[in-house]
Design a protein around this motif. Structure first.
Motif, PDB file in Angstrom:
ATOM      1  N   PHE A   1     -22.524  40.352  39.388  1.00 55.79           N
ATOM      2  CA  PHE A   1     -23.853  39.420  39.456  1.00 55.79           C
ATOM      3  C   PHE A   1     -23.445  37.900  39.232  1.00 55.79           C
ATOM      4  CE2 PHE A   1     -25.625  43.632  38.746  1.00 55.79           C
ATOM      5  CZ  PHE A   1     -26.567  43.735  39.932  1.00 55.79           C
ATOM      6  N   GLY A   2     -23.861  37.063  40.210  1.00 51.44           N
ATOM      7  CA  GLY A   2     -23.432  35.462  39.667  1.00 51.44           C
ATOM      8  C   GLY A   2     -24.877  34.928  39.751  1.00 51.44           C
ATOM      9  N   THR A   3     -24.768  33.585  39.384  1.00 53.66           N
ATOM     10  CA  THR A   3     -25.861  32.763  39.501  1.00 53.66           C
ATOM     11  C   THR A   3     -25.612  31.390  40.173  1.00 53.66           C
ATOM     12  OG1 THR A   3     -25.187  31.431  37.477  1.00 53.66           O
ATOM     13  CG2 THR A   3     -25.928  33.578  37.027  1.00 53.66           C
ATOM     14  N   SER A   4     -26.830  31.111  40.556  1.00 48.58           N
ATOM     15  CA  SER A   4     -26.652  29.842  41.355  1.00 48.58           C
ATOM     16  C   SER A   4     -27.972  29.101  41.306  1.00 48.58           C
ATOM     17  CB  SER A   4     -26.443  30.031  42.953  1.00 48.58           C
ATOM     18  OG  SER A   4     -26.534  28.945  43.396  1.00 48.58           O
ATOM     19  N   ARG A   5     -28.317  27.802  41.335  1.00 50.32           N
ATOM     20  CA  ARG A   5     -29.540  27.282  41.206  1.00 50.32           C
ATOM     21  C   ARG A   5     -30.431  27.663  42.329  1.00 50.32           C
ATOM     22  NH1 ARG A   5     -28.937  21.176  39.534  1.00 50.32           N
ATOM     23  NH2 ARG A   5     -26.979  21.300  40.713  1.00 50.32           N
ATOM     24  N   ASN A   6     -29.699  27.637  43.469  1.00 50.87           N
ATOM     25  CA  ASN A   6     -30.331  27.849  44.701  1.00 50.87           C
ATOM     26  C   ASN A   6     -29.645  28.969  45.595  1.00 50.87           C
ATOM     27  OD1 ASN A   6     -32.489  25.607  44.796  1.00 50.87           O
ATOM     28  ND2 ASN A   6     -30.307  24.237  44.470  1.00 50.87           N
ATOM     29  N   PRO A   7     -29.863  30.007  45.037  1.00 53.09           N
ATOM     30  CA  PRO A   7     -28.978  31.124  45.687  1.00 53.09           C
ATOM     31  C   PRO A   7     -29.301  31.431  47.057  1.00 53.09           C
ATOM     32  CG  PRO A   7     -30.604  32.197  44.431  1.00 53.09           C
ATOM     33  CD  PRO A   7     -30.586  30.728  44.082  1.00 53.09           C
ATOM     34  N   GLU A   8     -30.443  31.054  47.764  1.00 49.83           N
ATOM     35  CA  GLU A   8     -31.005  31.251  49.013  1.00 49.83           C
ATOM     36  C   GLU A   8     -30.141  30.388  49.996  1.00 49.83           C
ATOM     37  OE1 GLU A   8     -33.312  27.852  47.153  1.00 49.83           O
ATOM     38  OE2 GLU A   8     -32.781  29.812  46.585  1.00 49.83           O
ATOM     39  N   LYS A   9     -29.666  29.157  49.317  1.00 51.82           N
ATOM     40  CA  LYS A   9     -28.718  28.553  50.287  1.00 51.82           C
ATOM     41  C   LYS A   9     -27.146  29.097  50.288  1.00 51.82           C
ATOM     42  CE  LYS A   9     -31.147  24.069  49.083  1.00 51.82           C
ATOM     43  NZ  LYS A   9     -31.107  22.826  48.427  1.00 51.82           N
ATOM     44  N   ILE A  10     -26.936  29.789  49.593  1.00 50.03           N
ATOM     45  CA  ILE A  10     -25.657  30.548  49.863  1.00 50.03           C
ATOM     46  C   ILE A  10     -25.544  31.652  50.800  1.00 50.03           C
ATOM     47  CG2 ILE A  10     -23.534  31.169  48.231  1.00 50.03           C
ATOM     48  CD1 ILE A  10     -24.618  28.342  47.584  1.00 50.03           C
ATOM     49  N   LYS A  11     -25.033  31.419  51.926  1.00 49.75           N
ATOM     50  CA  LYS A  11     -25.123  32.475  52.883  1.00 49.75           C
ATOM     51  C   LYS A  11     -23.756  33.261  52.779  1.00 49.75           C
ATOM     52  CE  LYS A  11     -28.931  30.604  54.311  1.00 49.75           C
ATOM     53  NZ  LYS A  11     -30.005  31.356  53.980  1.00 49.75           N
ATOM     54  N   ASP A  12     -22.485  32.920  52.388  1.00 50.52           N
ATOM     55  CA  ASP A  12     -21.426  33.551  52.256  1.00 50.52           C
ATOM     56  C   ASP A  12     -21.101  34.352  51.093  1.00 50.52           C
ATOM     57  OD1 ASP A  12     -20.791  31.456  50.977  1.00 50.52           O
ATOM     58  OD2 ASP A  12     -18.799  31.132  51.699  1.00 50.52           O
ATOM     59  N   SER A  13     -21.928  34.694  50.049  1.00 52.64           N
ATOM     60  CA  SER A  13     -21.663  35.275  48.932  1.00 52.64           C
ATOM     61  C   SER A  13     -21.462  36.797  48.928  1.00 52.64           C
ATOM     62  CB  SER A  13     -22.595  35.117  47.630  1.00 52.64           C
ATOM     63  OG  SER A  13     -22.186  35.664  46.682  1.00 52.64           O
ATOM     64  N   LYS A  14     -19.945  37.179  48.526  1.00 52.86           N
ATOM     65  CA  LYS A  14     -19.741  38.550  48.573  1.00 52.86           C
ATOM     66  C   LYS A  14     -20.438  39.410  47.545  1.00 52.86           C
ATOM     67  CE  LYS A  14     -15.527  37.515  51.058  1.00 52.86           C
ATOM     68  NZ  LYS A  14     -14.049  37.738  51.018  1.00 52.86           N
ATOM     69  N   PHE A  15     -20.971  38.902  46.388  1.00 54.31           N
ATOM     70  CA  PHE A  15     -21.839  39.707  45.681  1.00 54.31           C
ATOM     71  C   PHE A  15     -23.233  38.923  45.376  1.00 54.31           C
ATOM     72  CE2 PHE A  15     -18.663  36.406  43.996  1.00 54.31           C
ATOM     73  CZ  PHE A  15     -19.703  35.712  42.900  1.00 54.31           C
ATOM     74  N   PRO A  16     -23.922  39.717  44.803  1.00 54.41           N
ATOM     75  CA  PRO A  16     -25.531  39.214  44.654  1.00 54.41           C
ATOM     76  C   PRO A  16     -25.640  37.789  43.504  1.00 54.41           C
ATOM     77  CG  PRO A  16     -25.406  41.399  44.347  1.00 54.41           C
ATOM     78  CD  PRO A  16     -24.069  41.090  44.224  1.00 54.41           C
ATOM     79  N   LEU A  17     -26.398  37.043  44.064  1.00 55.28           N
ATOM     80  CA  LEU A  17     -26.671  35.859  43.228  1.00 55.28           C
ATOM     81  C   LEU A  17     -28.104  35.742  42.839  1.00 55.28           C
ATOM     82  CD1 LEU A  17     -24.626  33.204  45.453  1.00 55.28           C
ATOM     83  CD2 LEU A  17     -23.954  34.137  43.434  1.00 55.28           C
ATOM     84  N   VAL A  18     -28.423  35.454  41.628  1.00 59.27           N
ATOM     85  CA  VAL A  18     -29.719  35.306  41.093  1.00 59.27           C
ATOM     86  C   VAL A  18     -29.836  33.928  40.648  1.00 59.27           C
ATOM     87  CG1 VAL A  18     -29.598  37.709  40.038  1.00 59.27           C
ATOM     88  CG2 VAL A  18     -28.976  35.778  38.595  1.00 59.27           C
ATOM     89  N   ALA A  19     -31.038  33.459  40.797  1.00 57.69           N
ATOM     90  CA  ALA A  19     -31.361  32.151  40.518  1.00 57.69           C
ATOM     91  C   ALA A  19     -31.314  31.806  39.066  1.00 57.69           C
ATOM     92  CB  ALA A  19     -32.845  31.720  41.095  1.00 57.69           C
ATOM     93  N   MET A  20     -30.641  30.924  38.672  1.00 51.30           N
ATOM     94  CA  MET A  20     -30.370  30.288  37.271  1.00 51.30           C
ATOM     95  C   MET A  20     -30.200  28.820  37.041  1.00 51.30           C
ATOM     96  SD  MET A  20     -28.853  32.049  34.048  1.00 51.30           S
ATOM     97  CE  MET A  20     -27.099  30.883  34.145  1.00 51.30           C
ATOM     98  N   ASP A  21     -30.993  28.333  36.268  1.00 44.87           N
ATOM     99  CA  ASP A  21     -30.544  27.074  35.934  1.00 44.87           C
ATOM    100  C   ASP A  21     -30.160  26.809  34.415  1.00 44.87           C
ATOM    101  OD1 ASP A  21     -30.271  24.020  35.061  1.00 44.87           O
ATOM    102  OD2 ASP A  21     -31.852  23.569  36.443  1.00 44.87           O
TER     103      ASP A  21
END
Length: 267
Positions: free
Chosen positions: A30-50
């Protein structure tokens, strides 16, 4: 069941490389991103986090535990860059930098430690920087934040060792990532006493931003740490001279090392 890996800042750069590498090895990532909805090419799940928000961190950690049941390895990777003369960087930018690169990683560790204590096992790898081992001109705030995280790693490692939890750091040198795009650059001020030397340093940093090592090397280093039964306190990852610079700082007189750095930065 495969181990569950939680990587902060997993949408690009070193974090993305680590996540993809470990997923290919069969881990649940699992990875994190402030705006996971903007990341279209992730090969693993991203959860929203700041990482600047303790509430956001708690929600992200709870979400991962709810889905996977555990967090076995935390890779504290999220971070930003900053350049500029210490005298001219706005204090607000310095505080924001420490929120992301220092207080943020601490808050993430505080959020995952209770779960790791329940498991009586866990590994935390703090991604720091070789720059954290020395005060670099016009990168002093970055050096300070990463150096502080190195020291917290040492302290917290001893505090949690009795609970079956291991904490270590991996300090990369220069890697070809998109960190420059999110880096805060203090402006080069016309007439400033730093106009020429900082301007030249900034130009050189920007010219070499894509000339760093392959982030895959960091992924391989993290994997090697995970496979080590008793990890060291610190690891350094980079080309020989970058790692050797830490050795030189340890053995050379302070003024000699300072002169070496000033020659390197043409100051």
């Amino acid at each position: 069941m495969s181990k569950v890996i939680f990587i902060t800042g997993g949408s690009s750069g070193i974090g993305k490389s680590i996540g993809e590498f470990l997923q290919d090895k069969g881990y649940t990532v699992f990875g994190t991103s402030r705006n996971p909805e903007k990341i279209k090419d992730s090969k693993f799940p991203l959860v929203a986090m700041d990482v600047r928000s303790a509430e956001s961190i708690s929600m992200a950690v709870a979400q991962v535990i709810a889905k996977a049941g555990t967090i076995d390895v935390l890779v504290n990777n999220a971070g930003v860059g900053i350049t500029g003369p210490v005298e001219e960087i706005p204090t607000a930018e310095m505080r924001n930098h420490f929120e992301v690169n220092f207080f943020g990683p601490i808050e993430v560790m505080k959020a995952v430690l209770p779960q790791m204590r329940i498991q009586k096992s866990g590994l935390i790898i703090n991604i720091t920087s070789i720059a954290g081992y020395m005060g670099l001109p016009y990168r002093g705030i970055y050096s300070a934040a990463k150096g502080a995280l190195e020291l917290v790693t040492e302290a917290l490692r001893m505090e949690v060792k009795g609970h079956g939890i291991t904490i270590t750091s991996a300090a990369p040198g220069d890697f070809a990532t998109n960190i420059a795009s999110g880096r805060y650059h203090a402006p080069v001020i016309t007439g400033s006493p730093y106009e020429v030397p900082y301007g030249n340093t900034l130009k050189e940093l920007n010219e070499h931003v894509d000339g760093g090592s392959n982030p895959l090397e960091m992924a391989e280093a993290v994997y090697a740490i995970m496979k080590t039964p008793n990890p060291n306190v610190h690891y350094k990852v980079g080309v020989f001279m970058q790692k050797f610079s830490i050795v030189l700082k340890r053995v050379l007189p302070d003024k000699m090392y300072e002169k070496m750095l000033m020659n390197h930065y043409k100051l």
